[in-house]
Design a protein around this motif. Sequence first.
Motif, PDB file in Angstrom:
ATOM      1  N   LYS A 222      -0.661   6.242   5.776  1.00  0.00           N
ATOM      2  CA  LYS A 222      -0.166   7.139   4.728  1.00  0.00           C
ATOM      3  C   LYS A 222      -0.769   8.529   4.871  1.00  0.00           C
ATOM      4  O   LYS A 222      -0.086   9.543   4.697  1.00  0.00           O
ATOM      5  CB  LYS A 222      -0.504   6.566   3.342  1.00  0.00           C
TER       6      LYS A 222
ATOM      7  N   LYS B 150       1.445  12.112   5.890  1.00  0.00           N
ATOM      8  CA  LYS B 150       1.555  13.288   5.028  1.00  0.00           C
ATOM      9  C   LYS B 150       1.787  14.538   5.863  1.00  0.00           C
ATOM     10  O   LYS B 150       2.363  15.519   5.401  1.00  0.00           O
ATOM     11  CB  LYS B 150       0.272  13.459   4.203  1.00  0.00           C
TER      12      LYS B 150
ATOM     13  N   PRO C 179       8.421   8.364   1.924  1.00  0.00           N
ATOM     14  CA  PRO C 179       7.422   9.412   1.681  1.00  0.00           C
ATOM     15  C   PRO C 179       7.813  10.239   0.463  1.00  0.00           C
ATOM     16  O   PRO C 179       8.945  10.157  -0.029  1.00  0.00           O
ATOM     17  CB  PRO C 179       7.492  10.245   2.958  1.00  0.00           C
TER      18      PRO C 179
ATOM     19  N   GLN D 254      11.528  16.417   3.771  1.00  0.00           N
ATOM     20  CA  GLN D 254      10.555  16.192   2.697  1.00  0.00           C
ATOM     21  C   GLN D 254      10.519  17.357   1.713  1.00  0.00           C
ATOM     22  O   GLN D 254      10.053  17.208   0.587  1.00  0.00           O
ATOM     23  CB  GLN D 254       9.157  15.974   3.294  1.00  0.00           C
TER      24      GLN D 254
END
Length: 369
Positions: free
Chosen positions: A91, A95, A148, A176
């Motif tokens: 994780k 990012k 995400p 994102q």
Amino acid sequence: MTEEKKEEEKEAPKKKKPKIPRQPMPEQDPHERAKNFKEVTYGFTAEFALNESIRCIQCKKPVCIDGCPVNINIPEFIKKVSEGDMLGAAKVIKKSNLLPAICGRVCPQEDQCEMVCVVGKKDKPVSIGRLERYVADYEAAHGTFEMPEIAPKTGKKVAIIGSGPAGLACAGDLIQMGHEVTIFEALHKAGGVLVYGIPEFRLPKSIVERELDYLKKIGVEFKVNHVIGRIRTVDDLIQKDGYDAVFLANGAGLPQFMNIPGENLNGVYSSNEFLTRSNLMRAYNFPEYDTPIKKYKNVAVIGGGNTAMDSVRTALRLGAENAYIIYRRSRDEMPARKEEIEHAEHEGVQFIMLTAPLRVTGNEKGWVT
């Protein structure tokens, strides 16, 4: 605490933290791997990954983050590894980087994050890339898909021309941010140099497919067999198709030649054609894949970069009895990754340094001799 106790503590020798050496990367035997296209390195074991993560000293000023092109929080993900939290480590990486399994294998960490690693000032640097690969592979084997964090939709559309590393990285960032993203790829498979340039033994195509599938799941659209510039222009994409921006990630796919006599002889390949035939079109599995490729007993590759190493090691696996690297400078000046040079050497590739060809000779039928 009494004065007597304090004196005893001063006199007592301090216990040193045991020094853990940089962990070795398990790999195929050189003589065996020179005959197959399976991945050369196996990846860290759980024990190796844990030991390597403990080598990180968690610097107060982690310059390794600045050394990473996408600024992954390296100390944080390595700390997660040391705690046994591999999914947590994944994780952290994602990012900043949605392609960790690829980057962990082929990014030149020795010239980036590992080059500035503080541990490396007195010892060998922490194996950041190998840990990244371990975490990515662990997540694929044990984790479940997690979306995400994606910003609210902006209503903006972005076209990306090319699905190589730059295009994929750009798509991952933009999706994102809440933008709608479409990647246009000229070839029949997405991945760019990751699928047509880098051989299976360095980067298995199943790994590339896995990373591409992840991008698809989070909303990136792929359109293959789309040669932008022929079927659509950049102006068309903006004025007719409604895209708000276009990112050109079409790579540097054109080969460079030396302009010496004999370069047009049959049997002389550019690395682009040679590797594309073998990697993308699976010539090494001929006749299972209908892509013929000429196999020679003696193969010379001109150059000293990563592409040259990929080409010469591919030729060796295709059956060359003698595979040579001919390079105009010294070994220390070779731009290829040190690891790739060593792998080639262990597999039997022969190096001829400080040499530049003047011409290529051929026979009366137009074939190189």
